[in-house]
Design a protein around this motif. Structure first.
Motif, mmCIF file in Angstrom:
data_model
loop_
_atom_site.group_PDB
_atom_site.id
_atom_site.type_symbol
_atom_site.label_atom_id
_atom_site.label_comp_id
_atom_site.label_asym_id
_atom_site.label_seq_id
_atom_site.Cartn_x
_atom_site.Cartn_y
_atom_site.Cartn_z
ATOM 1 N N SER A 238 -32.162 24.308 -65.663
ATOM 2 C CA SER A 238 -31.893 24.838 -64.329
ATOM 3 C C SER A 238 -31.055 26.116 -64.393
ATOM 4 O O SER A 238 -31.035 26.899 -63.449
ATOM 5 N N MET A 239 -30.359 26.342 -65.512
ATOM 6 C CA MET A 239 -29.539 27.532 -65.657
ATOM 7 C C MET A 239 -30.327 28.721 -66.191
ATOM 8 O O MET A 239 -29.780 29.806 -66.350
ATOM 9 N N GLN A 240 -31.611 28.533 -66.477
ATOM 10 C CA GLN A 240 -32.422 29.577 -67.104
ATOM 11 C C GLN A 240 -32.371 30.891 -66.342
ATOM 12 O O GLN A 240 -32.292 31.958 -66.929
ATOM 13 N N MET A 241 -32.353 30.833 -65.015
ATOM 14 C CA MET A 241 -32.391 32.062 -64.219
ATOM 15 C C MET A 241 -31.113 32.893 -64.377
ATOM 16 O O MET A 241 -31.129 34.102 -64.175
ATOM 17 N N LEU A 242 -30.001 32.260 -64.767
ATOM 18 C CA LEU A 242 -28.746 32.996 -64.926
ATOM 19 C C LEU A 242 -28.618 33.658 -66.294
ATOM 20 O O LEU A 242 -27.888 34.627 -66.443
ATOM 21 N N VAL A 243 -29.312 33.121 -67.282
ATOM 22 C CA VAL A 243 -29.122 33.575 -68.657
ATOM 23 C C VAL A 243 -29.485 35.050 -68.852
ATOM 24 O O VAL A 243 -28.684 35.798 -69.436
ATOM 25 N N PRO A 244 -30.648 35.547 -68.378
ATOM 26 C CA PRO A 244 -30.972 36.955 -68.619
ATOM 27 C C PRO A 244 -29.914 37.908 -68.071
ATOM 28 O O PRO A 244 -29.519 38.855 -68.748
ATOM 29 N N ARG A 245 -29.437 37.643 -66.852
ATOM 30 C CA ARG A 245 -28.432 38.529 -66.259
ATOM 31 C C ARG A 245 -27.125 38.459 -67.041
ATOM 32 O O ARG A 245 -26.470 39.486 -67.276
ATOM 33 N N TYR A 246 -26.737 37.259 -67.440
ATOM 34 C CA TYR A 246 -25.508 37.105 -68.225
ATOM 35 C C TYR A 246 -25.608 37.884 -69.539
ATOM 36 O O TYR A 246 -24.672 38.588 -69.933
ATOM 37 N N LEU A 247 -26.755 37.764 -70.209
ATOM 38 C CA LEU A 247 -26.925 38.458 -71.482
ATOM 39 C C LEU A 247 -26.927 39.974 -71.281
ATOM 40 O O LEU A 247 -26.376 40.724 -72.099
ATOM 41 N N GLU A 248 -27.535 40.450 -70.187
ATOM 42 C CA GLU A 248 -27.532 41.884 -69.890
ATOM 43 C C GLU A 248 -26.118 42.397 -69.699
ATOM 44 O O GLU A 248 -25.733 43.430 -70.250
ATOM 45 N N VAL A 249 -25.322 41.668 -68.898
ATOM 46 C CA VAL A 249 -23.936 42.071 -68.644
ATOM 47 C C VAL A 249 -23.146 42.071 -69.943
ATOM 48 O O VAL A 249 -22.374 42.992 -70.225
ATOM 49 N N SER A 250 -23.344 41.032 -70.771
ATOM 50 C CA SER A 250 -22.611 40.930 -72.032
ATOM 51 C C SER A 250 -22.957 42.066 -72.984
ATOM 52 O O SER A 250 -22.074 42.668 -73.598
ATOM 53 N N ILE A 251 -24.245 42.385 -73.111
ATOM 54 C CA ILE A 251 -24.643 43.429 -74.055
ATOM 55 C C ILE A 251 -24.221 44.796 -73.534
ATOM 56 O O ILE A 251 -23.843 45.686 -74.308
ATOM 57 N N ASP A 252 -24.247 44.992 -72.207
ATOM 58 C CA ASP A 252 -23.750 46.246 -71.632
ATOM 59 C C ASP A 252 -22.265 46.420 -71.936
ATOM 60 O O ASP A 252 -21.807 47.496 -72.303
ATOM 61 N N SER A 253 -21.523 45.340 -71.779
ATOM 62 C CA SER A 253 -20.084 45.374 -72.056
ATOM 63 C C SER A 253 -19.834 45.675 -73.528
ATOM 64 O O SER A 253 -18.978 46.497 -73.867
ATOM 65 N N LEU A 254 -20.577 45.017 -74.413
ATOM 66 C CA LEU A 254 -20.419 45.250 -75.845
ATOM 67 C C LEU A 254 -20.771 46.691 -76.201
ATOM 68 O O LEU A 254 -20.091 47.328 -77.014
ATOM 69 N N THR A 255 -21.816 47.230 -75.578
ATOM 70 C CA THR A 255 -22.219 48.612 -75.830
ATOM 71 C C THR A 255 -21.109 49.573 -75.431
ATOM 72 O O THR A 255 -20.800 50.520 -76.155
ATOM 73 N N ARG A 256 -20.487 49.318 -74.264
ATOM 74 C CA ARG A 256 -19.391 50.178 -73.816
ATOM 75 C C ARG A 256 -18.183 50.080 -74.749
ATOM 76 O O ARG A 256 -17.477 51.046 -74.967
ATOM 77 N N GLU A 257 -17.966 48.886 -75.305
ATOM 78 C CA GLU A 257 -16.793 48.659 -76.148
ATOM 79 C C GLU A 257 -17.002 49.074 -77.600
ATOM 80 O O GLU A 257 -16.049 49.167 -78.356
ATOM 81 N N GLN A 258 -18.264 49.333 -77.996
ATOM 82 C CA GLN A 258 -18.530 49.515 -79.420
ATOM 83 C C GLN A 258 -17.779 50.698 -80.029
ATOM 84 O O GLN A 258 -17.335 50.625 -81.177
ATOM 85 N N GLU A 259 -17.611 51.775 -79.258
ATOM 86 C CA GLU A 259 -16.900 52.917 -79.805
ATOM 87 C C GLU A 259 -15.442 52.576 -80.070
ATOM 88 O O GLU A 259 -14.861 52.996 -81.065
ATOM 89 N N LYS A 260 -14.842 51.800 -79.159
ATOM 90 C CA LYS A 260 -13.462 51.362 -79.362
ATOM 91 C C LYS A 260 -13.387 50.495 -80.618
ATOM 92 O O LYS A 260 -12.476 50.628 -81.427
ATOM 93 N N PHE A 261 -14.367 49.580 -80.781
ATOM 94 C CA PHE A 261 -14.392 48.727 -81.964
ATOM 95 C C PHE A 261 -14.524 49.571 -83.237
ATOM 96 O O PHE A 261 -13.828 49.351 -84.217
ATOM 97 N N ARG A 262 -15.436 50.541 -83.205
ATOM 98 C CA ARG A 262 -15.644 51.383 -84.388
ATOM 99 C C ARG A 262 -14.350 52.108 -84.759
ATOM 100 O O ARG A 262 -13.992 52.208 -85.929
ATOM 101 N N HIS A 263 -13.661 52.636 -83.744
ATOM 102 C CA HIS A 263 -12.418 53.372 -83.976
ATOM 103 C C HIS A 263 -11.372 52.451 -84.602
ATOM 104 O O HIS A 263 -10.701 52.816 -85.571
ATOM 105 N N GLN A 264 -11.240 51.248 -84.053
ATOM 106 C CA GLN A 264 -10.263 50.301 -84.580
ATOM 107 C C GLN A 264 -10.614 49.885 -86.003
ATOM 108 O O GLN A 264 -9.740 49.753 -86.857
ATOM 109 N N MET A 265 -11.903 49.674 -86.260
ATOM 110 C CA MET A 265 -12.329 49.267 -87.601
ATOM 111 C C MET A 265 -12.058 50.380 -88.609
ATOM 112 O O MET A 265 -11.641 50.126 -89.735
ATOM 113 N N ALA A 266 -12.275 51.620 -88.187
ATOM 114 C CA ALA A 266 -12.026 52.746 -89.081
ATOM 115 C C ALA A 266 -10.538 52.871 -89.384
ATOM 116 O O ALA A 266 -10.152 53.197 -90.502
ATOM 117 N N GLN A 267 -9.700 52.594 -88.393
ATOM 118 C CA GLN A 267 -8.252 52.728 -88.582
ATOM 119 C C GLN A 267 -7.671 51.617 -89.439
ATOM 120 O O GLN A 267 -6.782 51.855 -90.233
#
Length: 200
Positions: free
Chosen positions: A94-123
């Motif tokens: 019954s939760m199937q309809m929520l999963v695609p939107r949740y995954l989209e929001v999560s991957i968008d958030s991760l994409t926005r954060e990736q540069e910060k992660f890269r910078h921290q990993m480099a440091q």
């Protein structure tokens, strides 16, 4: 005063898939492989794939094939087994309809954060980044549990409390710079995340 020019959206490239499983890029008039399509995705080129005979849009299945090919390469795995199992459980749920939107929001958030992660990993060779990534995973899991709790408040309240208690126990990496110690801590974090996601 001249009107400012608006940027017109670029039409996605059309790829046709033939019965012999060959893929044809109509933009370049050449045959392409799944590797070529993966490279296009990485460079931000948008495309749609149609079955040449039926004209059916088969983009989703072709993108899934690309992921399958990438996951089969040594050292390329992005999808944890626990995640894959949980994803399979959601099909027909019954939760199937929520999963695609949740995954989209999560991957968008991760994409926005990736540069910060890269910078921290480099440091800090990943020490600071793993702490941030751990927090990010924990926040996503809490958001997911809260979403489920809205639809099944009694069944999910207990699971949310357990997830938050488990998340609070996650160790923070020590700033030692020791690669083995860092790997061990990352393994511990992964095990905790697997438990939170009902992993296998």
């Amino acid at each position: 005063m001249p009107e400012p020019m608006t940027k017109t959206p670029v039409e996605p490239i059309t790829i046709k898939k033939y019965a012999n499983r060959r893929l044809y890029n109509t933009g370049t008039s050449t045959y392409v492989t799944l590797e070529d399509l993966a490279a296009m995705v990485k460079t931000g080129e948008d495309f749609v794939v149609y079955d040449a005979k039926t004209s059916e849009d088969i983009t989703r299945s072709v993108l899934t094939q690309i992921i399958f090919e990438q996951e089969n390469k040594e050292g390329q795995n992005l999808l944890p087994i626990a995640f894959l199992r949980q994803l399979i459980r959601f099909y027909g749920d019954s939760m199937q309809m929520l999963v695609p939107r949740y995954l989209e929001v999560s991957i968008d958030s991760l994409t926005r954060e990736q540069e910060k992660f890269r910078h921290q990993m480099a440091q800090a060779f990943g020490v600071g980044a793993f702490g941030s990534l751990e927090d990010h995973v924990r926040r996503n899991m809490e958001m997911f549990e809260r979403t489920f709790a809205m639809f099944a408040p009694f069944a999910r309240r207990e699971a949310q409390g357990a997830a938050e208690a488990e998340a609070a126990k996650l160790p923070m990496p020590a700033k030692t710079g020791d690669i083995d110690d860092l790997k061990r801590q990352l393994d511990e974090v992964q095990k905790k995340v697997d438990k939170l996601t009902g992993g296998g």
